[in-house]
Motif scaffolding. Structure first.
Motif, PDB file in Angstrom:
ATOM      1  N   VAL A 129       0.789  -1.218   0.000  1.00 58.84           N
ATOM      2  CA  VAL A 129       0.000   0.000   0.000  1.00 58.84           C
ATOM      3  C   VAL A 129       0.835   1.289   0.000  1.00 58.84           C
ATOM      4  O   VAL A 129       0.656   2.132  -0.864  1.00 58.84           O
ATOM      5  CB  VAL A 129      -1.022  -0.011   1.157  1.00 58.84           C
ATOM      6  CG1 VAL A 129      -1.784   1.292   1.219  1.00 58.84           C
ATOM      7  CG2 VAL A 129      -1.991  -1.167   0.963  1.00 58.84           C
ATOM      8  N   ARG A 133       1.118   3.419  -3.389  1.00 54.85           N
ATOM      9  CA  ARG A 133       0.581   4.787  -3.414  1.00 54.85           C
ATOM     10  C   ARG A 133       1.652   5.764  -3.870  1.00 54.85           C
ATOM     11  O   ARG A 133       1.376   6.685  -4.635  1.00 54.85           O
ATOM     12  CB  ARG A 133       0.090   5.188  -2.025  1.00 54.85           C
ATOM     13  CG  ARG A 133      -1.287   4.755  -1.725  1.00 54.85           C
ATOM     14  CD  ARG A 133      -1.805   5.453  -0.481  1.00 54.85           C
ATOM     15  NE  ARG A 133      -3.029   4.840  -0.064  1.00 54.85           N
ATOM     16  CZ  ARG A 133      -3.347   4.587   1.185  1.00 54.85           C
ATOM     17  NH1 ARG A 133      -2.535   4.919   2.151  1.00 54.85           N
ATOM     18  NH2 ARG A 133      -4.493   4.025   1.483  1.00 54.85           N
ATOM     19  N   ASP A 154      -5.699  -3.840  -6.267  1.00 53.95           N
ATOM     20  CA  ASP A 154      -5.944  -3.225  -4.962  1.00 53.95           C
ATOM     21  C   ASP A 154      -6.877  -2.029  -5.117  1.00 53.95           C
ATOM     22  O   ASP A 154      -6.581  -1.092  -5.861  1.00 53.95           O
ATOM     23  CB  ASP A 154      -4.600  -2.788  -4.357  1.00 53.95           C
ATOM     24  CG  ASP A 154      -4.741  -2.326  -2.929  1.00 53.95           C
ATOM     25  OD1 ASP A 154      -4.251  -3.023  -2.038  1.00 53.95           O
ATOM     26  OD2 ASP A 154      -5.341  -1.249  -2.705  1.00 53.95           O
ATOM     27  N   CYS A 155      -8.000  -2.048  -4.412  1.00 52.24           N
ATOM     28  CA  CYS A 155      -8.986  -0.972  -4.567  1.00 52.24           C
ATOM     29  C   CYS A 155      -8.443   0.378  -4.097  1.00 52.24           C
ATOM     30  O   CYS A 155      -8.813   1.416  -4.653  1.00 52.24           O
ATOM     31  CB  CYS A 155     -10.290  -1.329  -3.870  1.00 52.24           C
ATOM     32  SG  CYS A 155     -10.156  -1.555  -2.088  1.00 52.24           S
ATOM     33  N   GLU A 156      -7.582   0.404  -3.085  1.00 52.53           N
ATOM     34  CA  GLU A 156      -7.002   1.683  -2.636  1.00 52.53           C
ATOM     35  C   GLU A 156      -6.140   2.300  -3.730  1.00 52.53           C
ATOM     36  O   GLU A 156      -6.147   3.516  -3.925  1.00 52.53           O
ATOM     37  CB  GLU A 156      -6.170   1.479  -1.372  1.00 52.53           C
ATOM     38  CG  GLU A 156      -6.975   1.203  -0.136  1.00 52.53           C
ATOM     39  CD  GLU A 156      -6.109   1.118   1.101  1.00 52.53           C
ATOM     40  OE1 GLU A 156      -5.267   2.011   1.292  1.00 52.53           O
ATOM     41  OE2 GLU A 156      -6.288   0.161   1.864  1.00 52.53           O
ATOM     42  N   GLY A 159      -8.418   3.620  -6.497  1.00 54.12           N
ATOM     43  CA  GLY A 159      -9.011   4.886  -6.064  1.00 54.12           C
ATOM     44  C   GLY A 159      -8.020   6.039  -6.139  1.00 54.12           C
ATOM     45  O   GLY A 159      -8.361   7.145  -6.579  1.00 54.12           O
ATOM     46  N   GLU A 160      -6.784   5.795  -5.723  1.00 46.53           N
ATOM     47  CA  GLU A 160      -5.729   6.818  -5.786  1.00 46.53           C
ATOM     48  C   GLU A 160      -5.478   7.225  -7.233  1.00 46.53           C
ATOM     49  O   GLU A 160      -5.341   8.412  -7.547  1.00 46.53           O
ATOM     50  CB  GLU A 160      -4.444   6.277  -5.155  1.00 46.53           C
ATOM     51  CG  GLU A 160      -3.307   7.260  -5.109  1.00 46.53           C
ATOM     52  CD  GLU A 160      -3.483   8.343  -4.072  1.00 46.53           C
ATOM     53  OE1 GLU A 160      -3.073   9.486  -4.342  1.00 46.53           O
ATOM     54  OE2 GLU A 160      -4.023   8.054  -2.997  1.00 46.53           O
ATOM     55  N   ASN A 180     -15.887  -1.670  -6.521  1.00 44.03           N
ATOM     56  CA  ASN A 180     -15.614  -1.154  -5.185  1.00 44.03           C
ATOM     57  C   ASN A 180     -16.248   0.231  -5.013  1.00 44.03           C
ATOM     58  O   ASN A 180     -16.036   1.126  -5.829  1.00 44.03           O
ATOM     59  CB  ASN A 180     -14.101  -1.088  -4.957  1.00 44.03           C
ATOM     60  CG  ASN A 180     -13.765  -0.613  -3.561  1.00 44.03           C
ATOM     61  OD1 ASN A 180     -13.702   0.580  -3.318  1.00 44.03           O
ATOM     62  ND2 ASN A 180     -13.569  -1.566  -2.657  1.00 44.03           N
ATOM     63  N   THR A 182     -15.607   2.630  -2.868  1.00 47.78           N
ATOM     64  CA  THR A 182     -14.646   3.716  -2.665  1.00 47.78           C
ATOM     65  C   THR A 182     -14.053   4.174  -3.994  1.00 47.78           C
ATOM     66  O   THR A 182     -13.880   5.374  -4.224  1.00 47.78           O
ATOM     67  CB  THR A 182     -13.528   3.278  -1.698  1.00 47.78           C
ATOM     68  OG1 THR A 182     -14.121   2.862  -0.472  1.00 47.78           O
ATOM     69  CG2 THR A 182     -12.554   4.389  -1.427  1.00 47.78           C
ATOM     70  N   HIS A 186     -14.317   7.911  -5.621  1.00 53.04           N
ATOM     71  CA  HIS A 186     -13.171   8.710  -6.093  1.00 53.04           C
ATOM     72  C   HIS A 186     -13.361   9.127  -7.553  1.00 53.04           C
ATOM     73  O   HIS A 186     -13.066  10.270  -7.920  1.00 53.04           O
ATOM     74  CB  HIS A 186     -11.859   7.938  -5.951  1.00 53.04           C
ATOM     75  CG  HIS A 186     -11.310   7.935  -4.576  1.00 53.04           C
ATOM     76  ND1 HIS A 186     -10.772   9.047  -3.978  1.00 53.04           N
ATOM     77  CD2 HIS A 186     -11.199   6.938  -3.670  1.00 53.04           C
ATOM     78  CE1 HIS A 186     -10.356   8.748  -2.764  1.00 53.04           C
ATOM     79  NE2 HIS A 186     -10.614   7.467  -2.544  1.00 53.04           N
TER      80      HIS A 186
END
Length: 198
Positions: A129, A133, A154-156, A159-160, A180, A182, A186
């Protein structure tokens, strides 16, 4: 009161060791010392040798404290060597150290396609992560950013990437089709932001 040396378990650099390494002039001897896995001398010998391949090996040497490995990375300027370090798999015994090392490498990488690969392929780093990122934040190529927003596992990370996209068609698709919530948020937020600017 016990032995005070027990309080300091991580390796320290003794000035006598540093002076001894500084006196070595033979490249092969420096190479052997650099690859010895001894925190107090490995990085200093690798830096003195100034060989990107040896610096990369020191950076990936799990026997060394992660701060020593990061010190080796900071001396590498060759983008191919940095990419090889970045693409090396994670040592699960020291996830924190590997993550810090990867973040340091990502900060020095300029190759947009390698950054995108790192962000998309979460199997390269089992605990990606922070480093992923950091990779997404360094991607400026919109086509690669769109690929990350769509393809990352990875959904994070998706989203980023979506929050940095300017391609309204890709954002509209993500806002509706991503699995997802989130990521959809975004994408919608970024799409609205871009439309307000017009």
């Amino acid at each position: 009161y016990g032995d005070h040396r027990d309080l300091h378990s991580f390796p320290t650099r003794r000035s006598s060791d540093l002076v001894a390494v500084g006196r070595i002039t033979d490249p092969e001897t420096l190479r052997v010392v650099a690859l010895s896995g001894k925190s107090d001398v490995s990085v200093d010998a690798a830096v003195q040798l100034d060989d990107p391949t040896v610096l990369a090996k020191v950076a990936l040497d799990g026997r060394l404290h992660y701060s020593d490995r990061i010190a080796a990375v900071e001396r590498v300027s060759d983008q191919g060597v940095l990419a090889a370090i970045a693409l090396e798999g994670c040592c699960e015994k020291d996830v924190h150290g590997w993550d810090n090392l990867k973040v340091s490498v990502v900060g020095r990488l300029a190759d947009q396609s390698v950054l995108a690969r790192l962000a998309c392929d979460c199997t390269v780093w089992p605990w990606p992560v922070r480093a992923c990122r950091a990779a997404v934040k360094r991607i400026t190529d919109q086509a690669l950013l769109a690929k990350v927003a769509v393809d990352s596992k990875d959904c994070e990370i998706r989203g980023e990437a979506a929050s940095r996209l300017t391609d309204e068609a890709v954002l509209a698709k993500l806002a509706v089709e991503d699995d997802n919530e989130t990521v959809r948020f975004h994408a919608k937020y970024r799409l609205d932001e871009l439309r307000r600017r017009k």
